[in-house]
Design an enzyme around this catalytic site. Sequence first.
Site, PDB file in Angstrom:
ATOM      1  N   GLY A 114     -36.337 -47.696  80.855  1.00  0.00           N
ATOM      2  CA  GLY A 114     -37.619 -47.532  80.171  1.00  0.00           C
ATOM      3  C   GLY A 114     -37.976 -46.074  80.048  1.00  0.00           C
ATOM      4  N   SER A 115     -36.957 -45.212  80.180  1.00  0.00           N
ATOM      5  CA  SER A 115     -37.151 -43.782  79.995  1.00  0.00           C
ATOM      6  C   SER A 115     -38.224 -43.224  80.913  1.00  0.00           C
ATOM      7  CB  SER A 115     -37.474 -43.484  78.523  1.00  0.00           C
ATOM      8  OG  SER A 115     -36.528 -44.096  77.675  1.00  0.00           O
ATOM      9  N   TYR A 126     -35.824 -57.236  82.442  1.00  0.00           N
ATOM     10  CA  TYR A 126     -35.202 -56.805  83.696  1.00  0.00           C
ATOM     11  C   TYR A 126     -35.138 -57.906  84.738  1.00  0.00           C
ATOM     12  CZ  TYR A 126     -34.848 -52.258  81.659  1.00  0.00           C
ATOM     13  OH  TYR A 126     -34.507 -51.236  80.826  1.00  0.00           O
ATOM     14  N   SER A 194     -30.435 -46.606  81.920  1.00  0.00           N
ATOM     15  CA  SER A 194     -31.249 -45.544  81.311  1.00  0.00           C
ATOM     16  C   SER A 194     -31.885 -44.685  82.409  1.00  0.00           C
ATOM     17  CB  SER A 194     -32.268 -46.193  80.361  1.00  0.00           C
ATOM     18  OG  SER A 194     -33.247 -45.292  79.923  1.00  0.00           O
ATOM     19  N   PHE A 241     -31.620 -47.056  66.919  1.00  0.00           N
ATOM     20  CA  PHE A 241     -32.860 -47.343  67.648  1.00  0.00           C
ATOM     21  C   PHE A 241     -33.469 -46.147  68.380  1.00  0.00           C
ATOM     22  CE2 PHE A 241     -32.055 -51.667  66.705  1.00  0.00           C
ATOM     23  CZ  PHE A 241     -30.800 -52.035  67.155  1.00  0.00           C
ATOM     24  N   GLY A 323     -29.141 -51.121  75.230  1.00  0.00           N
ATOM     25  CA  GLY A 323     -29.732 -52.443  75.428  1.00  0.00           C
ATOM     26  C   GLY A 323     -28.807 -53.616  75.135  1.00  0.00           C
TER      27      GLY A 323
END
Lengths: 347, 559
Positions: A114-115, A126, A194, A241, A323
Site C-alpha cells: 500500500g506504498s 491482504y 510493495s 497502473f 498486484g
Amino acid sequence: MAGDNEVNLNESKRVVPLNTWVLISNFKLAYNLLRRPDGSFNRDLAEFLDRKLPANTNPVDGVFSFDHLDRSTGLLNRVYRPESQLGPPTAPIDLENPLSTTAVVPVIVFFHGGSFTHSSAGSAIYDTFCRRLVPLCGGAVVVSVNYRRSPENRYPCAYDDGWAALKWVKSRPWLRSGKDRNSSDVHVYLAGDSSGGNIAHHVAVKAAEAGISILGNILLHPMFGGEARTESEKRLDGKYFVTVQDRDWYWRAFLPEGESRDHPACNVFGPRSKNLEGMKLPKSLVVVAGLDLIQDWQLAYVEGMERTGNQVKLIFLQDATIGFYFLPNNQHFHCLMEEIKNFVSAA
Amino acid sequence: MDELLAVLGYKVRSSDMADVAQKLEQLEMAMGTAQDDGISHLACDTIHYNPSDLSGWVDSMLSEFTNPPPPSAADPTAVLHNNSHSAGGNGGGESHKSAVFRDDSEYDLRAIPGVAAYPQADESDKDSCRKRMKTSAGGSSNSAAVSSPSSSSSPPPPIAAAAAPSSALIAEPTRPVVLIDSQEAGVRLVHTLLACAEAVQQDNVKLADALVKHTGLLAASQTGAMRKVATYFAEALARRIYKIYPQDCLDPSYSDTLEMHFYETCPYLKFAHFTANQAILEAFATANRVHVIDFGLKQGMQWPALMQALALRPGGPPAFRLTGIGPPQPNNTDNLQQVGWKLAHLAETIGVEFEFRGFVANSLADLEPEMLDLRPADVEAVAVNSVFELHRLLGRSAGMDKVLSTIKAMKPKIVTVVEQEANHNGPVFVDRFTEALHYYSSLFDSLEGSAASPSSPTTASQDLVMSELYLGRQICNVVACEGGDRVERHETLTQWRARMESAGFDPVHLGSNAYKQASMLLALFAGGDGYRVEENNGALMLGWHTRPLIATSAWQLAR
C-alpha cells in the site's frame, strides 16, 4: 497526453484478466482521489472505501484468525492459524501450548503493501492473501502487522512497528515449535509486498544486527527507489497502473519532510546507505514483476545483496503487473505460490 | 457475481465486467483531462456510497463529470482554476471554472452532534438522493438475483421466509475476536468459562457447579475488563445452573438510568443516534411535515439533535411530530409524557413546530397502524426508528413478522435500524455463550479505555460502573434466560439484511459524509482511542479496533 492515456489503458488490459484489471484500476482511480497535491491524504475517505474483512475464529477452509492488540504500543497484529485437529470449533484460542513439539512450524510475519499509505492487515486483499499462505506452507502461522501508515506517521514508524511486531512474535510461547523440547524456538520468516517488502528488508537488517534469527525474507515486488530516474521507470511510466508521479508522492509522504529519495530507507544500496557486507542477512526470495516500473530498483537490490555476500534468489515474472497475486487467476500467481512454498519448506 | 472479486469485497456480476471496465476507462479519461485540483471535489464534495457496488460507484463518479454541480457565479467560494494542461494553442491565461471547491475540514467541524451536515444546494441534494436510490436499486437487484451461493463467507439470502422460523435464517458464521494482551494471561479463565458453558449445555450440574466456582477464583486474580466480564458471565452461568433467574427488568426507569450512564461513558449510543438521524434528515430533506415514530423512546436522547438539525435546515424547519413508544411504567408514572414535555420545551426555544404522542405497549407487536394517526404520505413524511429494539421480538414467533407489516403499513420514507453486531440468538447454548463472551469482552475493553470526563473523576467512575451494570444485565439475559424471558436476541447485520429484504424493504445506503462525521464525532467525544467506523455495503458499523460492535442500517419500502 490524452492520446497516450488511451494507449496505456489498452495495454494494461491486454496483459491481465479482466476482473484483475477492474480490481487494480479501481484501486488506482480511488487512490488518485485520495492523494492530495499538497501531500496530505484523505484518510477518512480511504478508510470508507477500503474493503475489510474481520478476523474469524471459526475456521474457513482450514484457517482461522484473531486479532491481537498490544495496549502499550497500540500495535494490532492479525494471527492466522491452521484449524486445530483437536478440540471442537468452540475451543478457545490456544495461547498456552507451543505450535508443535515434534516439528518446526514456520511463523511468517507479513507486512502488507500500500506504498506505506494504504491498506491494513484487515483489508480484504491482504486478509485473503495471508489466509492462502497458511496451508501453502504446510500449516504455517501468519502474523500480519498493522503498522502505522504515512503521511500521518512517517519514517521510521513503519519500521519501528515492524520491529515491535517481530519482538512480540519471537516472545510468544504459543508460537514456538521444534523437533524436540530442546530446539524450541519461534521460527520466523519475514514477508511483504510493495512497501511491506521494504519494511521486511529493514526489519531483517535490524534483526541481524541484534542477533535475532530470521529464517528467510520474502520480498514481493518490494518498494525501493532513488533520486535517479531509471530506464524502467521511464519506459513503463503510467503504462501498467502505476506512475512515477504517484511513486514520488508516496515517498514524499513516507520519508522525513524535505528528504530526497536517496534516503537509505528508500535507496537501500545508494550513496547514503549502510554497508550490508558481512551482515549475515537471512536468505531472500525477491519477486519482480516484469511490468512494474520500479523493477530496476528491485533488480539493483538483488544485485546489491549478491555483491555484499547475502544469499538471494530472484524470480523475474516477465509479464506480471503489480498486484498479480491478489487473484488466483493467472500463471504468475501459481508460480509465486510454488516458489514461496519451496522457500519456506527448505530448511 | 464474480466470485474472485466477491471474496475481496466487490460485488460485480460477471456479465457486467466488461461494462464496468469500460466505465473505469471513461472515468480515468475524465479524471485525466481534469487537472489534479479539478478532481478534488470528487473526494471532498461528492458523497460516496457503498464501495462494494463497484459499478454503482464508478457510475456516480462519472456522473460528477457529466453532471457537475453548477458553479454559481455569485458564490464567493467558487474557485477558478487555470488549466495548465490546456493546449498551448489556447494561449496563456485560459481559465475555466471548476466545480465549487470547499475546504471541507472547516465545514465538517461544525458537524458536532446537534448539527448534521446538510447538502448545500437542493441540486446536489436531489443528485445524492438519486445516487443513493440508484445504488440501492443496484443493491436490491443483487438480492433479487439471489440463491447463487457466492463465497463461503456470504450466505445466500432466503427466498421465502414464511415457513422458516427466524432462527433458521442464516447462522452468521463469522466470529471476529480481538484479544487484548491481558487476555493472554486470562486464557485459563476463558477456558474455564467455556468448559462451564459446555457442562451446562450437557446438563452436567455437578461439573458446571464446580467450574463456576473455579471461575470465581480465577476471576479474582484478574484485573480490569477481563475480571469484570468474567464475573458477569460467571454470575449468569450460576443463575442458569441454579435456576435463579434474574428479576425481569420490569423497572424501566432503572434500566433507563443505566442506559443514560452508558450513553455518557462511551460513544455507542451517540453513534447510533447520530447515524440514524443522518439518514432521517436526508430522507426528510424536502418534506414540510415530518413524523418520527420511535420504537423505544426511553429518555428521548436521540431527538434534540435531530430537532436542532431540522431547525437549521436551509429554508426553515418542517413541522415535527414525534410518536414515542415505551413499556408500561410500574407506578403509572407517565414517563413518555414527561419526555414529550421536555422535547416540546426544546422545540419552542429553537422554533420548531412540535407535536408529541406517547404510546405504552408491552411489545411492539401490540402496535397497530391505526393507533398512530398517520397522515397521507404526500402530507407528512414518516420515519420509523428502532435503536436496539427489534431484536426483542425474536423470542416470540410471528412477533417480528407482525411488526414488519405494521412498519410497512406506516408507509415510511425511511426506517432506521440500529442493532448489536453479534449473533446472540443461535440455537446452541455454547455457541451463544462463546459469541457473547467475545462480544462483551470487546465492549468492556473499550469502556476501560474511555472512562469519560477527566474533570469529574467520581462521575466518570460512577458512569463506568453503571455502564457495566447496563451491559451486565444484557449478559445475564443472554446467558441465563430462555424463551419469552430471553429478550436480548441480538443478530448480525447480515441476518437483519436478509430479514428486511425478504420482508419487502430495500436498503438505503449511508454515505461517506455520514461516515466522516461519525469519525469526527468519535474523535471529539470518545475518551479512548480504538473506536473505528466501518462501511459495510451501505451500512455503518462502530467497533472497537477491528471488532464491529453495533451496526446502523437504513431501509425504504421496496418498489
